[in-house]
Write an enzyme that holds these catalytic residues in place. Structure first.
Site, mmCIF file in Angstrom:
data_model
loop_
_atom_site.group_PDB
_atom_site.id
_atom_site.type_symbol
_atom_site.label_atom_id
_atom_site.label_comp_id
_atom_site.label_asym_id
_atom_site.label_seq_id
_atom_site.Cartn_x
_atom_site.Cartn_y
_atom_site.Cartn_z
ATOM 1 N N GLY A 1 -3.806 -19.157 -57.268
ATOM 2 C CA GLY A 1 -2.539 -18.469 -57.471
ATOM 3 C C GLY A 1 -2.701 -16.964 -57.629
ATOM 4 N N GLU B 1 -5.534 -26.807 -63.590
ATOM 5 C CA GLU B 1 -4.424 -26.689 -64.560
ATOM 6 C C GLU B 1 -4.410 -27.866 -65.529
ATOM 7 O OE1 GLU B 1 -1.469 -25.979 -61.533
ATOM 8 O OE2 GLU B 1 -2.556 -24.141 -61.075
ATOM 9 N N GLU C 1 -12.401 -25.635 -56.168
ATOM 10 C CA GLU C 1 -11.339 -24.703 -56.512
ATOM 11 C C GLU C 1 -11.857 -23.664 -57.496
ATOM 12 O OE1 GLU C 1 -7.338 -26.352 -55.338
ATOM 13 O OE2 GLU C 1 -7.569 -26.605 -57.471
ATOM 14 N N SER D 1 -5.602 -19.845 -53.117
ATOM 15 C CA SER D 1 -5.037 -18.748 -52.326
ATOM 16 C C SER D 1 -5.219 -18.915 -50.811
ATOM 17 C CB SER D 1 -5.597 -17.407 -52.808
ATOM 18 O OG SER D 1 -5.215 -17.183 -54.160
ATOM 19 N N LYS E 1 2.517 -28.858 -57.343
ATOM 20 C CA LYS E 1 2.561 -28.582 -58.786
ATOM 21 C C LYS E 1 3.948 -28.977 -59.318
ATOM 22 C CE LYS E 1 -0.999 -25.232 -57.953
ATOM 23 N NZ LYS E 1 -1.701 -24.023 -58.336
ATOM 24 N N ASN F 1 -0.353 -29.021 -52.621
ATOM 25 C CA ASN F 1 -0.164 -29.373 -54.032
ATOM 26 C C ASN F 1 1.081 -28.639 -54.521
ATOM 27 O OD1 ASN F 1 -0.250 -29.752 -56.789
ATOM 28 N ND2 ASN F 1 -2.104 -28.528 -57.115
ATOM 29 N N HIS G 1 -7.515 -31.289 -61.596
ATOM 30 C CA HIS G 1 -7.092 -29.947 -61.160
ATOM 31 C C HIS G 1 -7.301 -28.965 -62.312
ATOM 32 C CE1 HIS G 1 -4.527 -26.612 -60.030
ATOM 33 N NE2 HIS G 1 -4.754 -26.990 -58.786
HETATM 34 P P1 PGA Z 1 -2.855 -21.698 -54.728
HETATM 35 O O1 PGA Z 1 -3.195 -23.005 -55.564
HETATM 36 O O2 PGA Z 1 -2.958 -22.056 -53.274
HETATM 37 O O3 PGA Z 1 -1.434 -21.354 -55.120
HETATM 38 O O4 PGA Z 1 -3.849 -20.660 -55.116
HETATM 39 C C1 PGA Z 1 -4.249 -23.822 -55.173
HETATM 40 C C2 PGA Z 1 -4.344 -25.022 -56.077
HETATM 41 O O5 PGA Z 1 -4.112 -24.885 -57.282
HETATM 42 O O6 PGA Z 1 -4.612 -26.135 -55.592
#
Ligand code: PGA
Length: 234
Positions: free
Chosen positions: A160, A87, A154, A196, A9, A7, A85
């Site tokens: 992150g 976000e 998630e 992560s 983003k 992803n 997601h």
């Molecule tokens: P990350 O993000 O691997 O940077 O923690 C995962 C995600 O948001 O899908």
């Protein structure tokens, strides 16, 4: 076979995507690799990578300035779309109802939705993790779905953050999701873990029961980090 979905983003360029696809072209793997990129970079996939979007409008067409429909995404050659997601849920107030509508628009257009569910730290501390993810699956997955869908667990507090839940916590959450899907007649739906993930922890994570792959954010941006994830996930 595991599903390895990146992803990006709001990162990357079309040139960076071409470089990533070139790097993955040289990889021999049984895994299914998907890259979910910003709308402007959507395109056909390659022999060993499918392309996905990161969001889709809940509406079919019309006066919705700035939105992109499922039909438009499908026309680019993309095959997947992330919906719900964390976000999107956090910055755009997307509820399970909205996420379900988006998943329906995806399915109607032949796209496989990657439906995300997960708890915040506040919800985790309050002991609500299983309720949140059970409701997330029940309410975000369209009713009577017969097409392919993918679920991503998630834990929102770990995205992150460079931290992951314990293996037991991941196993417990994935079992709850698998049981919920089973109850809905959706046995066998792949369940990804996301938050992560990196080249060092991916092998241990995909070895956990009911983990069918990973959704990778930050570590999917550079070939030198993403290719080892693809190779190590088995
Ligand atoms: P990350 O993000 O691997 O940077 O923690 C995962 C995600 O948001 O899908």
């Amino acid at each position: 076979m595991k599903i390895i979905a990146g992803n990006w983003k709001m990162n990357g360029t079309r040139t960076a995507l071409a470089e990533m696809l070139d790097a993955i072209a040289g990889v021999t793997t049984e895994n299914r690799v998907i890259l979910c990129v910003p709308f402007t970079m959507l395109r056909n996939g390659t022999d060993n990578v499918a392309i996905g979007a990161q969001d889709v409008s809940a509406n079919v067409r019309g006066a919705y300035t700035g939105e992109v429909s499922g039909a438009m995404i499908a026309e680019t050659g993309a095959k997947y779309v992330i919906v719900g997601h964390s976000e999107r849920r956090m910055y755009h107030d997307e509820t399970n109802d909205i996420v379900r509508a988006k998943a329906m628009r995806a399915i109607e257009n032949g796209l496989t939705p990657i439906i995300c569910v997960g708890e915040t730290m506040e919800e985790k501390r309050a002991g609500k993790t299983f309720d949140i993810i059970t409701d997330g699956v029940r309410e975000s997955v369209p009713e009577n779905v017969t097409d392919d869908i993918i679920i991503a667990y998630e834990p929102r507090w770990a995205i992150g953050a460079g931290i992951t839940p314990t293996a037991q916590e991941i196993a417990d959450a994935h079992k709850v999701i698998a049981d919920t899907l089973g109850y809905m007649g959706l046995n066998g739906t792949p369940i990804l873990y996301g938050a992560s993930v990196n080249a060092n922890n991916v092998a241990d994570i995909v070895a956990i029961k009911n983990v069918d792959g990973v959704l990778v954010g930050g570590a999917s941006l550079k070939p030198q980090e993403f290719v080892p994830i693809i190779n190590n996930a088995k």
